[in-house]
Design an enzyme around this catalytic site. Sequence first.
Site, PDB file in Angstrom:
ATOM      1  N   TYR A  20       0.817  -1.188   0.112  1.00 56.38           N
ATOM      2  CA  TYR A  20       0.119   0.287   0.007  1.00 56.38           C
ATOM      3  C   TYR A  20       0.826   1.270  -0.050  1.00 56.38           C
ATOM      4  O   TYR A  20       0.708   2.058  -0.634  1.00 56.38           O
ATOM      5  CB  TYR A  20      -0.980   0.021   1.270  1.00 56.38           C
ATOM      6  N   PHE A  28      -7.161  19.152 -25.523  1.00 58.90           N
ATOM      7  CA  PHE A  28      -7.800  17.970 -25.567  1.00 58.90           C
ATOM      8  C   PHE A  28      -9.089  17.857 -25.093  1.00 58.90           C
ATOM      9  O   PHE A  28      -9.272  18.774 -24.116  1.00 58.90           O
ATOM     10  CB  PHE A  28      -6.858  16.580 -25.001  1.00 58.90           C
ATOM     11  N   ASP A  29     -10.059  17.000 -25.467  1.00 52.41           N
ATOM     12  CA  ASP A  29     -11.367  17.111 -25.086  1.00 52.41           C
ATOM     13  C   ASP A  29     -11.422  17.124 -23.332  1.00 52.41           C
ATOM     14  O   ASP A  29     -12.226  17.700 -22.825  1.00 52.41           O
ATOM     15  CB  ASP A  29     -12.372  16.266 -25.714  1.00 52.41           C
ATOM     16  N   ASP A  87       0.477  18.771 -21.614  1.00 50.20           N
ATOM     17  CA  ASP A  87      -0.262  17.437 -21.657  1.00 50.20           C
ATOM     18  C   ASP A  87       0.417  16.498 -22.398  1.00 50.20           C
ATOM     19  O   ASP A  87       0.963  16.728 -23.605  1.00 50.20           O
ATOM     20  CB  ASP A  87      -1.378  17.851 -22.011  1.00 50.20           C
ATOM     21  N   ALA A 106       0.816  13.179 -23.350  1.00 55.36           N
ATOM     22  CA  ALA A 106       0.378  12.067 -23.985  1.00 55.36           C
ATOM     23  C   ALA A 106       1.488  11.252 -24.706  1.00 55.36           C
ATOM     24  O   ALA A 106       1.883  10.109 -24.983  1.00 55.36           O
ATOM     25  CB  ALA A 106      -0.807  11.984 -24.376  1.00 55.36           C
ATOM     26  N   LYS A 161      -0.544   6.309 -23.924  1.00 55.56           N
ATOM     27  CA  LYS A 161      -0.092   6.512 -25.069  1.00 55.56           C
ATOM     28  C   LYS A 161       1.459   6.205 -25.066  1.00 55.56           C
ATOM     29  O   LYS A 161       1.833   4.854 -25.321  1.00 55.56           O
ATOM     30  CB  LYS A 161      -0.582   7.875 -25.717  1.00 55.56           C
ATOM     31  N   HIS A 204     -21.522  11.629 -28.944  1.00 61.31           N
ATOM     32  CA  HIS A 204     -21.037  10.599 -29.848  1.00 61.31           C
ATOM     33  C   HIS A 204     -20.804   9.179 -29.261  1.00 61.31           C
ATOM     34  O   HIS A 204     -20.901   8.215 -30.220  1.00 61.31           O
ATOM     35  CB  HIS A 204     -19.729  11.309 -30.430  1.00 61.31           C
TER      36      HIS A 204
HETATM   37  C1  LIG Z   1      -5.772  10.691 -24.023  1.00 59.13           C
HETATM   38  C2  LIG Z   1      -5.351  12.146 -23.910  1.00 59.13           C
HETATM   39  C3  LIG Z   1      -5.772  12.589 -22.387  1.00 59.13           C
HETATM   40  C4  LIG Z   1      -6.580  11.937 -21.458  1.00 59.13           C
HETATM   41  O1  LIG Z   1      -6.065  10.783 -21.259  1.00 59.13           O
HETATM   42  P1  LIG Z   1      -6.803   9.450 -20.643  1.00 59.13           P
HETATM   43  O2  LIG Z   1      -5.937   8.484 -20.331  1.00 59.13           O
HETATM   44  O3  LIG Z   1      -7.739   8.867 -22.023  1.00 59.13           O
HETATM   45  O4  LIG Z   1      -7.587   9.720 -19.558  1.00 59.13           O
HETATM   46  C5  LIG Z   1      -5.188  13.806 -22.156  1.00 59.13           C
HETATM   47  N1  LIG Z   1      -4.656  14.455 -23.276  1.00 59.13           N
HETATM   48  C6  LIG Z   1      -4.275  14.010 -24.381  1.00 59.13           C
HETATM   49  C7  LIG Z   1      -3.458  14.905 -25.426  1.00 59.13           C
HETATM   50  C8  LIG Z   1      -4.542  12.712 -24.885  1.00 59.13           C
HETATM   51  O5  LIG Z   1      -4.326  12.294 -25.930  1.00 59.13           O
END
Ligand SMILES: *Cc1c(COP(=O)(O)O)cnc(C)c1O
Length: 459
Positions: A72, A124-125, A215, A217, A258, A450
């Site tokens: 833990y 990103f969304d 950000d 990824a 990613k 969507h």
């Molecule tokens: C996928 C992604 C996120 C969100 O990550 P999740 O692991 O899907 O929650 C944030 N920013 C970017 C650029 C992404 O490609």
Amino acid sequence: MELPFAESFKIKMVEPIFRSTLNERELWLKEARYNLFNLKAEQVYIDLLTDSGTGAMSDRQWAELMLGDESYAGATSYYKLKATIEEIFGFPYFLPTHQGRAAENVLMSTLVKQGDIIPGNSHFDTTKGHIEFRKATAFDCTIQEAFDTSLLHPFKGNIDLEKLEQVLRSYPRERIPMIIVTVTCNTSGGQPVSMQNLREVKAMADKYGIPVCFDSARFAENAYFIKLREPGYAEKSIREIVAEMYSYADMATMSAKKDGIVNMGGFIGFKDEELFRRATTYNIMFEGFITYGGMSGRDMNALAAGLKESTTFEYLETRIKQVEYLGQKLLDFCIPIQQPVGGHAVFVDALKFLPNVPREEYVAQTLALELYLEAGVRGVEIGTLLADRDPVTRQDRYPALETVRLAIPRRVYTNNHMDVVAVALKNIWDRRDEIRRGYRIAWEAPIMRHFTVQLEKLS
Ligand SMILES: *Cc1c(COP(=O)(O)O)cnc(C)c1O
């Protein structure tokens, strides 16, 4: 003769996939209400829905799973990941989270309040969602070139420094908690940000006293493009490039699904101890204790190994050459795509592909459904369905680009699979004049429609 290029791995384990018939696919699509998210994965032959969490782990990563420490508090797996993050990104502090959006939730709970402005390059969304959920505003400062699909520009993810400075000058310091730079920029098509742009954004942010968050990824894919496209970086290693990139960041959120090459996971990196301490409270509340934060020990081990692999040139070259391979095949068939091809996906320009389908009948969705019917290939609509209705007028919002995204999972498919995808699109291209009608909405959710929308075929 020069030896041809080939993958930097060999295959140790395989997962069977199955072709289906057109009759089966027509039936399944009808049952799925013409929404590709409703298909069972086994009804898909080649799945290009997303590159998120769909990659193949290496034998090293699988071996690391067995070494996971599930304690833990204070697990060796946590310290292994911590050392890797510090070595690669230079962040002395980090918090594990269960995925990228969880990292955003924790960081924004710490920093963002109602009325704030968060400038960046096409957020990103989920990032935008977390900002707007807190009644703050995501301000897009992407360069204008990003919005023309056929214009060749090496760094379409760049921030327009004039737009950025205008925002920074227009609002008081307290209302801009951070600038978010997404590397590579997913929303603009996996397009990279140049080192020069990262450096200039950081210099401007410092001038106004505002922290910069990456950000992250697809940070490694971004580094690969800098090495190939930016003067002065050809001789630098991917690790050296990543180290310089992150010298211009104060913090980072990461979706490890990613470039971490794991199926689930994420983290936040910090340079500032005080900010790390403040975020820790939210991490414990939403994710888990500091030393696991939503991840199993074994998954932290696999992530540490994945980060080391994704920051090698050999891995990235194999990855990005496959995306380019598919893009080139489509260009050879004269199919309109976003250029240059980005790091993780090929985006087909649906408005140019199906000019006869009316805009109100969901052009990109129509093309994505045709592709599934043609060959069992699943892409995803990045268009009007995704853009959703205007929150005030409730009318459909028509985005500048209407595309079908073909996202390529890491180390999963061969170039033979890419050939199937390309020929499937070519067959549709050849009969594009006959495709004149699209779909209408039978049912939709009030938000994020969507994922669950139900459609009816128009004829
Ligand atoms: C996928 C992604 C996120 C969100 O990550 P999740 O692991 O899907 O929650 C944030 N920013 C970017 C650029 C992404 O490609």
